[in-house]
Write an enzyme that holds these catalytic residues in place. Structure first.
Site, mmCIF file in Angstrom:
data_model
loop_
_atom_site.group_PDB
_atom_site.id
_atom_site.type_symbol
_atom_site.label_atom_id
_atom_site.label_comp_id
_atom_site.label_asym_id
_atom_site.label_seq_id
_atom_site.Cartn_x
_atom_site.Cartn_y
_atom_site.Cartn_z
ATOM 1 N N ASP A 35 23.482 31.540 3.544
ATOM 2 C CA ASP A 35 22.745 32.632 2.931
ATOM 3 C C ASP A 35 21.253 32.302 2.896
ATOM 4 O O ASP A 35 20.792 31.418 3.596
ATOM 5 C CB ASP A 35 23.304 32.878 1.526
ATOM 6 N N THR A 36 20.538 33.002 2.047
ATOM 7 C CA THR A 36 19.085 32.936 1.912
ATOM 8 C C THR A 36 18.509 31.517 1.883
ATOM 9 O O THR A 36 19.022 30.648 1.188
ATOM 10 C CB THR A 36 18.691 33.654 0.617
#
Length: 365
Positions: A252-253
């Site tokens: 993810d991020t």
């Protein structure tokens, strides 16, 4: 909901640090994985060592980055750590050259976005249409200005667009008293970026063999699921299988926080979003107060007058693993660590908290 973030002991924000940072000391014992609430029991219990007769002097800069929460395979552990080290070094180099925190944090994010092993910028997850759309945001703790882009495609480094939106907004109103934008999405964000000198990059060139392989694999799974019988028991089994596979194979991020030589703090995040997402979806990474947060210490915060003290910083995740790197301006190289949930725990239902200690030093020490 899967999460991975930095949480400083002296500020309650998804991403941020106290005003001063200096020499890195040894990491904390990660016993918090079994007792995640203990380090957060009394976040204001630490007292700074300060003197009313002394004024705080310039301290060394500090950077903390993460290469995304999710699952970091052992076979790629070296690559994940290397990109964190490069991101830390790039930010510290900018700080030593006199850059402010917001410029240095953008530089760190560019390094993370350029890596084919992260879900940000180059090599991001592909959406349902087989295209890359990214989210990014950045915040300056000194001015509290913020810039973000959502579902932007055709731009290699979305954080540079977010940073440019922030800097343009700081210049004040546009012609005829118009308010400058701080958050743009889709085609409008792309056109604004190109109009402000940020070169475009064809979406097909941003895809890597890793992201293309994942897209083809996910597409086959979707087609198979749609062709199978839809009985309740089979549907439940497929859903659980899909959740387990998504949790173990995706990142993810990415994000970073920086404290500059003047004590200003800045934060930034960037993400390619969920795999196989609908076109136009804007994730949390772009939203104000959700993707990142940065705020300088104020007079009400005793740490703003500290000359020599220590501050603890934490990172936390509910995903299987999270790769972080950290470095002060006095360090010769960055430290990296892959934090993992304990064996036998369930991602999304368990929390891992780890951290380290940064000793704050004045220029005269």
């Amino acid at each position: 909901m899967k999460t991975g973030f930095f949480l400083p002991l002296v500020k309650w924000a998804p991403i941020g640090l106290s005003r001063y940072a200096g020499i890195m000391e040894s990491p904390m014992n990660p016993a918090e994985e079994q007792h995640p609430s203990s380090p957060l029991a009394d976040p204001w219990s630490l007292k700074p060592e300060s003197s009313k007769n002394q004024k705080p002097q310039c301290v060394g800069g500090f950077v903390l980055v993460h290469a995304g929460a999710g699952y970091h395979s052992e076979s790629k552990a070296k690559e994940y750590k290397h990109v964190c080290k490069r991101a830390c070094q790039r930010a510290v180099d900018r700080l030593k050259a006199g850059a402010l925190a917001v410029e240095a944090v953008a530089a760190a994010l560019v390094e993370l976005e350029d890596s084919p092993f992260t879900n940000a910028g180059m090599g991001s997850n592909l959406n349902l249409s087989g295209e890359i759309e990214c989210d990014a945001s950045i915040m300056d703790g000194k001015s509290l200005h913020y810039g973000a882009v959502g579902a932007i495609s055709g731009i290699k480094n979305p954080v540079l667009v977010a940073n440019r939106l922030l800097s343009e907004a700081q210049k004040g109103k546009l012609s005829a008293g118009r308010i400058p934008p701080c958050f743009l999405v889709g085609r409008g964000a792309h056109d604004w970026a190109v109009g402000h000198g940020i070169p475009p990059c064809p979406s097909e060139k941003m895809a890597t063999k890793f992201s293309l392989s994942a897209y083809k694999r996910n597409k086959r799974k979707m087609e198979l699921a749609e062709n199978m019988e839809t009985g309740h028991k089979q549907a439940k089994k497929r859903r659980q299988s899909s959740e387990n596979e998504n949790g173990s194979g995706c990142l993810d991020t990415v994000g970073a926080i920086v404290v500059d030589l003047e004590g200003n703090v800045a934060a930034a995040v960037s993400s390619g979003g969920l795999a196989m997402k609908h076109a136009g979806r804007v994730g949390q990474a772009a939203h104000y107060g959700c993707g990142c947060w940065a705020e300088n210490a104020c007079n009400m915060n005793p740490y703003s007058t500290a000359v020599s003290t220590s501050v603890e910083f934490l990172w936390s995740h509910t995903t299987e693993s999270m790769c972080v790197g950290y470095m002060s301006a006095q360090d010769s190289k960055a430290k990296t660590h892959i934090s993992r949930l304990p064996p036998g725990t369930v991602p999304g239902q368990c929390l891992a908290i780890e951290g380290g200690v940064c000793r704050l030093t004045s220029a005269t020490e």
